[in-house]
Design a protein around this motif. Structure first.
Motif, mmCIF file in Angstrom:
data_model
loop_
_atom_site.group_PDB
_atom_site.id
_atom_site.type_symbol
_atom_site.label_atom_id
_atom_site.label_comp_id
_atom_site.label_asym_id
_atom_site.label_seq_id
_atom_site.Cartn_x
_atom_site.Cartn_y
_atom_site.Cartn_z
ATOM 1 N N CYS A 144 34.690 41.395 38.990
ATOM 2 C CA CYS A 144 33.334 41.373 39.535
ATOM 3 C C CYS A 144 33.352 41.247 41.057
ATOM 4 O O CYS A 144 32.775 42.077 41.762
ATOM 5 C CB CYS A 144 32.553 40.221 38.898
ATOM 6 N N TRP A 145 34.020 40.220 41.572
ATOM 7 C CA TRP A 145 33.989 39.962 43.009
ATOM 8 C C TRP A 145 34.716 41.058 43.805
ATOM 9 O O TRP A 145 34.148 41.630 44.739
ATOM 10 C CB TRP A 145 34.597 38.594 43.283
ATOM 11 N N LEU A 146 35.956 41.390 43.425
ATOM 12 C CA LEU A 146 36.755 42.301 44.241
ATOM 13 C C LEU A 146 36.502 43.772 43.899
ATOM 14 O O LEU A 146 36.185 44.572 44.787
ATOM 15 C CB LEU A 146 38.237 41.953 44.097
ATOM 16 N N PHE A 147 36.616 44.147 42.621
ATOM 17 C CA PHE A 147 36.344 45.538 42.259
ATOM 18 C C PHE A 147 34.871 45.876 42.499
ATOM 19 O O PHE A 147 34.543 46.963 42.988
ATOM 20 C CB PHE A 147 36.731 45.785 40.800
ATOM 21 N N GLY A 148 33.977 44.929 42.193
ATOM 22 C CA GLY A 148 32.555 45.151 42.454
ATOM 23 C C GLY A 148 32.266 45.326 43.930
ATOM 24 O O GLY A 148 31.441 46.162 44.325
ATOM 25 N N SER A 149 32.937 44.554 44.789
ATOM 26 C CA SER A 149 32.748 44.691 46.233
ATOM 27 C C SER A 149 33.233 46.050 46.721
ATOM 28 O O SER A 149 32.637 46.649 47.623
ATOM 29 C CB SER A 149 33.500 43.577 46.967
ATOM 30 N N PHE A 150 34.321 46.545 46.124
ATOM 31 C CA PHE A 150 34.803 47.875 46.505
ATOM 32 C C PHE A 150 33.776 48.948 46.151
ATOM 33 O O PHE A 150 33.479 49.836 46.965
ATOM 34 C CB PHE A 150 36.126 48.179 45.809
ATOM 35 N N ILE A 151 33.233 48.873 44.938
ATOM 36 C CA ILE A 151 32.223 49.852 44.523
ATOM 37 C C ILE A 151 31.002 49.767 45.436
ATOM 38 O O ILE A 151 30.428 50.787 45.836
ATOM 39 C CB ILE A 151 31.815 49.633 43.051
ATOM 40 N N GLU A 152 30.596 48.558 45.804
ATOM 41 C CA GLU A 152 29.469 48.389 46.721
ATOM 42 C C GLU A 152 29.777 49.022 48.072
ATOM 43 O O GLU A 152 28.946 49.734 48.644
ATOM 44 C CB GLU A 152 29.148 46.907 46.903
ATOM 45 N N VAL A 176 37.668 56.876 44.538
ATOM 46 C CA VAL A 176 38.166 57.831 45.535
ATOM 47 C C VAL A 176 37.086 58.847 45.910
ATOM 48 O O VAL A 176 36.857 59.141 47.095
ATOM 49 C CB VAL A 176 39.424 58.554 45.011
ATOM 50 N N LEU A 177 36.396 59.392 44.909
ATOM 51 C CA LEU A 177 35.356 60.387 45.179
ATOM 52 C C LEU A 177 34.180 59.778 45.930
ATOM 53 O O LEU A 177 33.581 60.440 46.805
ATOM 54 C CB LEU A 177 34.879 61.017 43.870
ATOM 55 N N LEU A 178 33.841 58.537 45.608
ATOM 56 C CA LEU A 178 32.765 57.878 46.345
ATOM 57 C C LEU A 178 33.113 57.754 47.820
ATOM 58 O O LEU A 178 32.289 58.013 48.703
ATOM 59 C CB LEU A 178 32.476 56.492 45.752
ATOM 60 N N VAL A 179 34.351 57.362 48.100
ATOM 61 C CA VAL A 179 34.771 57.216 49.499
ATOM 62 C C VAL A 179 34.791 58.571 50.195
ATOM 63 O O VAL A 179 34.276 58.731 51.305
ATOM 64 C CB VAL A 179 36.154 56.541 49.581
ATOM 65 N N LEU A 180 35.373 59.577 49.550
ATOM 66 C CA LEU A 180 35.483 60.902 50.172
ATOM 67 C C LEU A 180 34.120 61.519 50.470
ATOM 68 O O LEU A 180 33.960 62.228 51.469
ATOM 69 C CB LEU A 180 36.285 61.842 49.263
#
Length: 560
Positions: free
Chosen positions: A110-118, A330-334
């Motif tokens: 939640c905290w780390l993977f969720g922060s990445f998605i955010e 990856v696609l979100l970042v690109l």
């Protein structure tokens, strides 16, 4: 009419929604149509907003509703696809191998993977992705929604590759008066935004370090068999470590590189550090914590989303199971990197309605640029990645479509209500309702304004469900109040941006959207009552820091 009376009327829709949902525990599907009607009546009768403008604002809200529903659909479709492919069973087993302790899983997922998605996507996507994933891993649905909302705090200001700063704050400051001041001081807007960003990451890094601990404490208190705060506090060393693993690189990235990547890089570095440490038992508590047996759960804990992961006997590597989620990231970042042409190409396909019904209100949706498109594409690619039978994918598609119906009804009223509220100054002699409320507050608070500036930001996010929109609404107002008081404008604007991030934890249509992903519509009030606690923590803590910085440390502004 006096400013105080107008401010009271402007607060009425919020009071009505909060009283019905939180106070009387009325489901959002009933409360939000009532709130929509109250907002429209006040806008027309008191604000003098033309009826055609109310309709135009509602249409604008429907455009936004479409975007939200598509994100919900994409998140559920990917989850259900992984359920039928067997990938979720492998992911659950993988997390159990790192640690069976639910508190550790919350910090990593939640905290780390969720922060990445955010950081990569923003716009409520983390809760839509994380909540159903956590349900699949054995968390109660209502707990998953609560935790998914709580992660929408520290990383939000730099969500969607810095959109709340690059679009929200920049757009809010884009006025002739501010531009003239910047020019007179020889400062570029980009430089001033960097000063604001440095203030924001400082405030967030201090408050955000304690959010993983807060998540664990809330989980054990409300969803443990002992209803204990202390069981959450027992993981304090590891939780603070997990907080720092994110906030230290987050802070350094914001100060050194600017607003695009603090949340993304902070989360990536944090995931690597925390996962490595957890596997080796570093700072881990001796006793593992878990929820009570599913048979002991109250009915209110579970939603309509049912995921049985025990029927899959085929083997799949952990890397291949995670590949769809990694591909999403990856696609979100690109697609969000401003220096790459992919995002612009996707944005070029849009459906727009300028000057709706002859008003100044416009609406646009860019369907290919939505995170939903990436989620749907990756879900489809998972057929190949996980070698699924096509019939299994059809089942996932049908299940996901059915869950949209309840969320659609609620959001059809919620988001248009927000747009009427924000656009209530259209065709009127009065400023919009949010601005009237903010003006009244500022006149009655005075020099301790930094203590209350984050609350205005949170109020905007509560209404709009967006840090970016809150900044667009209130940044110029916050800048003006700080200038009149002779205190740092950059710090007060930073407090606005941080408060707007915290306000996402209680944004009504974000709660509805997250609840919809786990089939838990009708219990939004329970979630809001709980997420109000971390929201108050954030606003009070950051407000105190801001007040100390401005009044006692004498933080100055480059324009002063």
């Amino acid at each position: 009419m006096s400013l105080g009376f107008l401010a009271a009327l402007a607060a009425t829709p919020i009071i009505v929604a909060g009283t019905l949902i939180v106070g009387f525990r009325v489901a959002a599907r009933t409360a939000m149509p009532v709130t929509y009607a109250v907002t429209a009546i006040i806008a027309i009768v008191i604000w003098g907003m033309p009826g055609i403008a109310v309709v135009a604002a509602s249409i604008q809200g429907l455009f936004i509703t479409f975007d939200i529903l598509m994100i919900i659909f994409g998140a559920i479709l990917l989850l259900n696809t992984l359920k039928y492919s067997g990938g979720l069973a492998v992911i659950r087993q993988g997390f159990s191998q790192i640690s069976p302790d639910r508190r550790v899983q919350v910090i990593i997922i939640c905290w780390l993977f969720g922060s990445f998605i955010e950081g990569a996507s923003g716009f409520g996507t983390p809760a839509a992705i994380i909540a159903p994933l956590m349900v699949a891993l054995g968390f109660p649905a209502i707990c998953a929604v609560m935790l998914g909302m709580m992660v929408q705090s520290t990383p939000v200001t730099f969500g969607a590759v810095g959109t709340p700063i690059l679009v929200g704050v920049r757009g809010g400051l884009d006025s002739p008066e501010v531009l003239q001041q910047l020019s007179a001081s020889g400062i570029e807007m980009t430089e001033y935004l960097h000063v604001i960003t440095s203030n924001v990451v400082t405030l967030h890094a201090i408050a955000g370090t304690f959010m993983p601990l807060f998540m664990c404490v809330m989980m054990t208190r409300f969803f443990g068999s002992k209803k204990s705060w202390s069981e959450g506090l027992a993981i304090l060393p590891f939780a603070i470590f997990g907080g720092l693993a994110f906030t230290v690189p987050y802070y350094l990235t914001g100060v050194l590189l600017g607003p695009e990547f603090p949340s993304i890089l902070g989360a990536l570095v944090g995931m690597g550090i925390v996962t490595f440490s957890a596997r080796r038992g570093f700072l881990m508590p001796k006793a593992h914590w878990d929820f009570p047996a599913v048979s002991e759960w109250p009915s209110s804990w579970s939603g309509r989303l049912r995921i049985n992961l025990d029927d899959h006997t085929d083997k799949m590597s952990l890397g291949r199971a995670w590949l769809p989620y990694l591909l999403v990231a990856v696609l979100l970042v690109l697609t969000r990197l401003p220096n790459l042409p992919l995002g612009s190409a996707l944005k070029s396909v849009n459906v727009a309605w300028d000057t709706i019904l002859g008003t100044s209100i416009s609406a646009v949706t860019t369907p290919l640029y939505l995170p939903a498109t990436i989620l749907v594409v990756v879900a489809t690619l998972t057929i190949l990645l996980h070698r699924m039978p096509s019939g299994q994918f059809r089942k996932a598609f049908n299940e996901s479509s059915r869950l949209l119906l309840g969320a659609g009804f609620v959001l059809i009223f919620t988001v248009p209500m927000v747009r009427i509220y924000i656009n209530s100054g259209t065709g009127s002699d009065l400023e919009s309702m949010p601005i009237i409320m903010a003006q009244w507050v500022s006149l009655n608070v005075g020099e301790i304004w930094p203590m209350f500036a984050p609350t205005i930001g949170a109020f905007g996010a509560f209404i709009a469900g967006s840090n970016t929109v809150s900044n667009l609404m209130f940044v110029l107002f916050q800048f003006g109040v700080a200038q009149n008081l002779g205190i740092s404008m950059a710090m007060v604007v930073a407090l606005q941006a941080v408060g707007a991030a915290a306000g996402n934890m209680i944004a009504i249509h974000n709660v509805v959207a997250a609840s919809a992903t786990v089939g838990l519509l009708g219990q939004e009030g329970r979630t809001l009552r709980r997420t109000l606690l971390p929201t108050l923590y954030y606003l009070i803590f950051v407000g105190i820091i801001g007040l100390i910085a401005v009044q006692f440390l004498g933080v100055r502004d480059p324009l002063m």
